[in-house]
Design a protein around this motif. Sequence first.
Motif, PDB file in Angstrom:
ATOM      1  N   GLY A 112       0.922  -0.601   5.558  1.00 18.32           N
ATOM      2  CA  GLY A 112       0.906  -0.006   6.826  1.00 18.32           C
ATOM      3  C   GLY A 112       0.154   0.070   7.476  1.00 18.32           C
ATOM      4  N   ASP A 113      -0.226   0.858   9.280  1.00 16.82           N
ATOM      5  CA  ASP A 113      -0.991   0.958   9.746  1.00 16.82           C
ATOM      6  C   ASP A 113      -2.299   2.036   9.162  1.00 16.82           C
ATOM      7  N   ASN A 159       4.804   8.479   6.823  1.00 17.11           N
ATOM      8  CA  ASN A 159       4.652   8.709   5.357  1.00 17.11           C
ATOM      9  C   ASN A 159       4.451  10.494   4.690  1.00 17.11           C
ATOM     10  N   THR A 160       3.413  11.094   5.570  1.00 17.09           N
ATOM     11  CA  THR A 160       2.497  11.643   5.141  1.00 17.09           C
ATOM     12  C   THR A 160       3.142  12.822   6.600  1.00 17.09           C
ATOM     13  N   SER A 208       0.499  -1.147  -0.070  1.00 15.16           N
ATOM     14  CA  SER A 208       0.030   0.068  -0.119  1.00 15.16           C
ATOM     15  C   SER A 208       0.648   1.222   0.210  1.00 15.16           C
ATOM     16  N   THR A 209       0.023   2.129  -0.727  1.00 19.97           N
ATOM     17  CA  THR A 209       1.441   3.673  -0.654  1.00 19.97           C
ATOM     18  C   THR A 209       1.755   3.904   0.860  1.00 19.97           C
ATOM     19  N   GLY A 210       2.927   4.563   1.156  1.00 17.42           N
ATOM     20  CA  GLY A 210       2.876   4.752   2.805  1.00 17.42           C
ATOM     21  C   GLY A 210       5.157   4.643   2.519  1.00 17.42           C
ATOM     22  N   CYS A 211       5.323   4.913   3.970  1.00 19.99           N
ATOM     23  CA  CYS A 211       6.897   4.746   3.700  1.00 19.99           C
ATOM     24  C   CYS A 211       7.515   3.665   3.153  1.00 19.99           C
ATOM     25  N   MET A 212       7.064   2.575   2.859  1.00 15.50           N
ATOM     26  CA  MET A 212       8.081   1.072   2.311  1.00 15.50           C
ATOM     27  C   MET A 212       7.719   1.282   0.944  1.00 15.50           C
ATOM     28  N   GLU A 213       6.884   1.491   0.835  1.00 15.11           N
ATOM     29  CA  GLU A 213       6.443   1.772  -1.055  1.00 15.11           C
ATOM     30  C   GLU A 213       7.174   3.055  -1.517  1.00 15.11           C
ATOM     31  N   VAL A 214       7.084   3.797  -0.367  1.00 16.94           N
ATOM     32  CA  VAL A 214       8.003   5.212  -0.767  1.00 16.94           C
ATOM     33  C   VAL A 214       9.541   5.269  -0.979  1.00 16.94           C
ATOM     34  N   THR A 215       9.843   4.584  -0.039  1.00 17.77           N
ATOM     35  CA  THR A 215      11.694   4.664   0.706  1.00 17.77           C
ATOM     36  C   THR A 215      12.301   3.247  -0.585  1.00 17.77           C
ATOM     37  N   ALA A 248      -2.341   2.196  -5.267  1.00 19.31           N
ATOM     38  CA  ALA A 248      -2.734   2.967  -4.654  1.00 19.31           C
ATOM     39  C   ALA A 248      -2.898   2.391  -3.069  1.00 19.31           C
ATOM     40  N   PHE A 249      -3.146   3.715  -2.123  1.00 16.28           N
ATOM     41  CA  PHE A 249      -3.146   3.314  -0.746  1.00 16.28           C
ATOM     42  C   PHE A 249      -3.977   2.373  -0.234  1.00 16.28           C
ATOM     43  N   GLU A 250      -5.205   2.246  -0.833  1.00 14.84           N
ATOM     44  CA  GLU A 250      -5.897   1.145  -0.113  1.00 14.84           C
ATOM     45  C   GLU A 250      -6.207  -0.090  -0.257  1.00 14.84           C
ATOM     46  N   THR A 251      -5.388  -0.283  -1.737  1.00 16.91           N
ATOM     47  CA  THR A 251      -5.520  -1.274  -2.963  1.00 16.91           C
ATOM     48  C   THR A 251      -4.425  -2.760  -2.576  1.00 16.91           C
TER      49      THR A 251
END
Lengths: 96, 320
Positions: free
Chosen positions: B111-112, B145-146, B51-58, B75-78
Motif C-alpha cells: 500500500g502507500d 486499513n487502520t 505488506s500489511t494493509g487492506c489487501m493483506e487483511v481482506t 509485517a507492514f514494512e517488509t
Amino acid sequence: MNPKKKKGWKEIPMAGVCWVPSTSYLTGDWKTYRPVWDSEKCTRCVLCHLFCPDGAITWKAQTNEMIFNYDYCKGCGICEAECPVDAISMKLEGEP
Amino acid sequence: MSSEWKFTAKEIAERTDLFMSGHRACAGCAPATVHRLVLKAIRGPTIATNSTGCMEVTSTIYPFTAWKIPWIHTAFETAAANASGIETALKVLKRKDRIEHEHVDVIAFGGDGGTFDIGIQALSGAVERGHDFLYVLYDNEAYMNTGIQRSGGTPLGAWTTTSPAGRRIPGKPQLKKPIADIMVAHEMPYVATASPAFWTDLLRKVRRGLEVDGPAFLHVIAPCPRGWRSDPSKSIAISRLAVETCTFPLWEATDGEYSLSAPSKVMALRPERKKTVTEYLKMQGRFRHLFKPEFEHVIGRIQETVNKRWHKLLGKCNIS
Ligand SMILES: Cc1ncc(C[n+]2csc(CCOP(=O)(O)OP(=O)(O)O)c2C)c(N)n1
Ligand code: SF4
Ligand code: SF4
Ligand code: SF4
Ligand SMILES: [Mg+2]
C-alpha cells in the motif's frame, strides 16, 4: 476441510497458514442493489468482468454469456457505471 | 517499452482469477480490482507477498485466503524484504536442483503507507541489491486499513483523520511524494505508473515488470471509496479522471529513459483534452471542504502543482 469446525492448536497449519479458499465465504448478502444484465444490449466486451473488484462476473465462452454470481457480488455498481452500452442496471434487492 | 505481449479482452477473461472472490474488501474497492488484474498478467509460476494493509487483511481472514498462488505476509514494512528473501531462496533451491520450475516470478504488493513511508528502506535496499522481482504499489493515498490516516502518498488538500479539514486547516498541507521518480533515481531497469481504468496498459506493464532482469516498480492509482468518501460505483471512473486531469499521468521509464504511455500521450498532443483538477476533486468527499470559498485557493494550488509536475514529466519524455 470444513472451515466451520474449529481446529485445536495442534491441528492448525504451521505459521498461521490460511487453508480455506475465500470462495467458500459468500459476500453476496452485503449488497443492497443487484446488477441485472440485458443479454440483448450486451456486446460481450467483458469490461464488467475486468473491472469488478469481486470477480463476480465471468464470461462463459461456450454460450458467449456474461454470468453474474450473486453469491459474491457486493452491489458496488461499477459494472453498471462502466458498461459502455447500458446493458446492466442496478435493481433494489427484493424487487423484481 | 512495455511488453510486446498481445492479448484480447476475451483471452484475459478466460484466464482464471488468481485473486479470488469471497475476499472482504469493501464494495467498489479498486485495490481489489488492481490485484485481480495484476494476477491476470502473470506468465507462469509466481509467488506473491503483501505488506500489511487492506489487501493483506481482506484477502486472508483466517482461515480463508483469496490467493490461488503461493503467498506470504510477514509485517507492514517488509513487502520488499520478503520478496528479496523469496527470490534469493529460489535461486539457492534452483542451484541445488531442488525445484523443477525453470523460473518463478516474485511479486510484492504494498500500500502507500507500506511503500512511501514505513517500507521505503526495505524497498530501496532490495532495489539497490538488484533482486529480480516486481513491486506493485497499490496507491489508495492513505493508511486505509487502520482508519484513513495520511501518508506520504496522500495528496495536497485531502482530508484524512490525521490531516483533518477544519476552519483553519484545509486537509493535508503537504504535497504527495513523487515516489515513482524516487524509484527511477535508483537507476533500476523498469519503473511505470498505471491505472485500472486503462487495463491493457496496466497488464502490459505488469508483464514487462516480470520480463525485465532485476527489480521493477509499478505505481498504480487505486481509488478507495471508503477513504476517499466517493461513490463505490465510481472507483474506476475516478482512476480514469486521475489520468485525464494529468493528476496521475501514465508513463514508464526503461533504464531511466522516460516515455509517456498512450492514455497520457493524448493529453500531451491535444492539451484541450486535458480536464481540470476540479472535475477529479469534486467526485471525492475527501476534497469537499475545498469547495468552500475560504479554501478555494487550495484548488488553485493543486492545479498549479499538477501543471508543474506534468510539464516536468513532458520534459523528461522529450515532449515540449
Ligand atoms: C510496524 C507497524 N506499524 C503499524 C501497523 C498498523 N497498520 C496496519 S495496516 C496499516 C496501514 C496500511 O496502510 P497502507 O500501506 O496505505 O495500506 P492500505 O490499508 O491503505 O491498503 C497500519 C498503520 C502495523 N501493522 N505494523
Ligand atoms: S455490482 Fe460490483 S460486485 Fe456486483 S457484479 Fe457489478 S462490479 Fe461486481
Ligand atoms: S460491460 Fe456491458 S457490454 Fe460489456 S460485457 Fe459487460 S454487460 Fe456486456
Ligand atoms: S478501505 Fe478502501 S482500500 Fe480498504 S478495503 Fe475498503 S475500499 Fe478497499
Ligand atoms: Mg493506503
